[in-house]
Write a protein that holds these residues in place. Sequence first.
Motif, mmCIF file in Angstrom:
data_model
loop_
_atom_site.group_PDB
_atom_site.id
_atom_site.type_symbol
_atom_site.label_atom_id
_atom_site.label_comp_id
_atom_site.label_asym_id
_atom_site.label_seq_id
_atom_site.Cartn_x
_atom_site.Cartn_y
_atom_site.Cartn_z
ATOM 1 N N ALA A 1 -9.737 12.593 -0.326
ATOM 2 C CA ALA A 1 -8.949 13.699 0.227
ATOM 3 C C ALA A 1 -8.282 13.293 1.539
ATOM 4 C CB ALA A 1 -9.841 14.914 0.447
ATOM 5 N N VAL A 2 -9.013 12.567 2.363
ATOM 6 C CA VAL A 2 -8.449 12.118 3.635
ATOM 7 C C VAL A 2 -7.330 11.115 3.399
ATOM 8 C CG1 VAL A 2 -8.998 11.048 5.844
ATOM 9 C CG2 VAL A 2 -10.689 12.512 4.721
ATOM 10 N N LYS A 3 -7.525 10.205 2.479
ATOM 11 C CA LYS A 3 -6.480 9.228 2.155
ATOM 12 C C LYS A 3 -5.211 9.923 1.685
ATOM 13 C CE LYS A 3 -9.565 5.412 0.869
ATOM 14 N NZ LYS A 3 -10.019 4.541 -0.242
ATOM 15 N N ARG A 4 -5.386 11.011 0.943
ATOM 16 C CA ARG A 4 -4.210 11.700 0.409
ATOM 17 C C ARG A 4 -3.375 12.307 1.532
ATOM 18 N NH1 ARG A 4 -6.729 14.651 -2.714
ATOM 19 N NH2 ARG A 4 -6.711 16.687 -1.715
ATOM 20 N N ASN B 1 0.563 7.894 7.392
ATOM 21 C CA ASN B 1 0.186 7.196 8.628
ATOM 22 C C ASN B 1 -0.366 5.809 8.330
ATOM 23 O OD1 ASN B 1 -0.626 10.364 9.110
ATOM 24 N ND2 ASN B 1 0.391 9.452 10.875
ATOM 25 N N LYS B 2 -1.105 5.686 7.226
ATOM 26 C CA LYS B 2 -1.634 4.375 6.840
ATOM 27 C C LYS B 2 -0.496 3.409 6.512
ATOM 28 C CE LYS B 2 -4.473 2.031 3.384
ATOM 29 N NZ LYS B 2 -5.323 2.179 2.176
ATOM 30 N N ILE B 3 0.495 3.880 5.772
ATOM 31 C CA ILE B 3 1.635 3.020 5.418
ATOM 32 C C ILE B 3 2.386 2.601 6.679
ATOM 33 C CG2 ILE B 3 3.862 2.971 4.240
ATOM 34 C CD1 ILE B 3 2.630 4.853 2.129
ATOM 35 N N ALA C 1 -4.482 19.145 8.122
ATOM 36 C CA ALA C 1 -4.047 17.808 7.705
ATOM 37 C C ALA C 1 -2.663 17.867 7.071
ATOM 38 C CB ALA C 1 -5.054 17.205 6.735
ATOM 39 N N ILE C 2 -2.410 18.929 6.294
ATOM 40 C CA ILE C 2 -1.085 19.095 5.679
ATOM 41 C C ILE C 2 -0.024 19.295 6.759
ATOM 42 C CG2 ILE C 2 0.305 20.631 4.247
ATOM 43 C CD1 ILE C 2 -2.183 21.096 2.538
#
Length: 410
Positions: free
Chosen positions: A4-7, A12-14, A116-117
């Motif tokens: 869920a956090v990765k989604r 930001n990760k990219i 988060a959204i």
Amino acid sequence: MQSAVKRYYNINKIFMSKIGGWPTQSIFIKIFLSTVISTFIFSLAFLEFVQLTKTWRTITQDCECLIMLLVVIIGGIKLFTLVLSNKNIKRLLSLIDYHWRIFTHSLETQILHDYAIVGRKMTISYAFVIYILMCFFLLIPVMPLLLNIVKPLNKSRPYKYLFDIDYGFDREAYYYPILIYTYLTTIMNISILVIVDTSYMMFVQHACSLFAAIGHRLENITSDLNSEKNNRFVKDVQLTYNQRNLEDCIQYDNDDEIYHELVLVLWKHQISIEYVCFLDSSFTLYSFTLLFITIIIISFLGMQILSLLNHKEEMIRYIAMCIGSFLHLFVLNYPGQRIMDHSTDIFQKAYNMLWYKMSRRSTRLLSILLHRCFVPCTLTAGKIYVLSMANYASMVQASMSYFTTFSSLN
């Protein structure tokens, strides 16, 4: 991190992976990407510095060179903040993962998801606006080439460059390699600005979600206290001895449940405060340096815009840079204001609780929570300057004061 956090944080990760800032990347990739990007950035900073030493006259006359040099310095600071503080970034991400595992109530989970959204939308919106402003800046060298095709003259229009730098060779002979180099350097520099700022907003947004989740748990306790179940013992005075004992047991059980709920709230609140303190310590020096440089840049940009009132095409890119600088200054201060508001909101919700319906030990816990929430959590610049919207206004005013002072030196 959890799926869920990765989604929610995949953008930001990219972004962070593109400059070697994501903690799980291999050391080789981190070193390679950061080395290539820093080479481009600091090569431009060196050229701008050499140009400044060759042509230095006054601040107003060399304003363009000073602006570009400071912008490149900001990019370098942001890059090294993300790369050299990679352990802190990793720690922050691990804390986010930990929070998602301990805030397990359905209402808390929903709040974390909602925030988060919103954080993801803020990341996309900020990146979109900054890259649009960057496009206005990058269009300047292309305009003469496009006009030569659309509206040709008897002779070709003169070349225009992103940076007025002496490269030590004929610029017109190597116009396109220079153009590619300056485009790549500008895109890298702006991308670093976007990546670090959006990562900073992501961490702050998560902190706000923690305080919001705690506040909603306090509201649930209040609603339970105000419910019919918790007020049964005052409805019927004509109770038998056995019924009275039964009501006392029920009331004790309710107090015990509220007490343990408050213990959980206090624990989660302490965890949230520790997260904010670590976030503040990780970015405090970064914020202090960037605030000072951004204010100086805004002052120089105002001078440059005034000097180009009769050159509309040149003035457009500096107006875009000025808007971007104000936006960058806003992004540095607004997250601090949000944390202040969310942490203060917990005090208001705890203060409005029906404490007179609680047991003595529950009210003691509530007094501890009120005492801790009385002073809001803050983000600071250099541990001396609180980041907030009120101080944002004072910073804008300070930049206007510096602009007036520098103009008078002409």
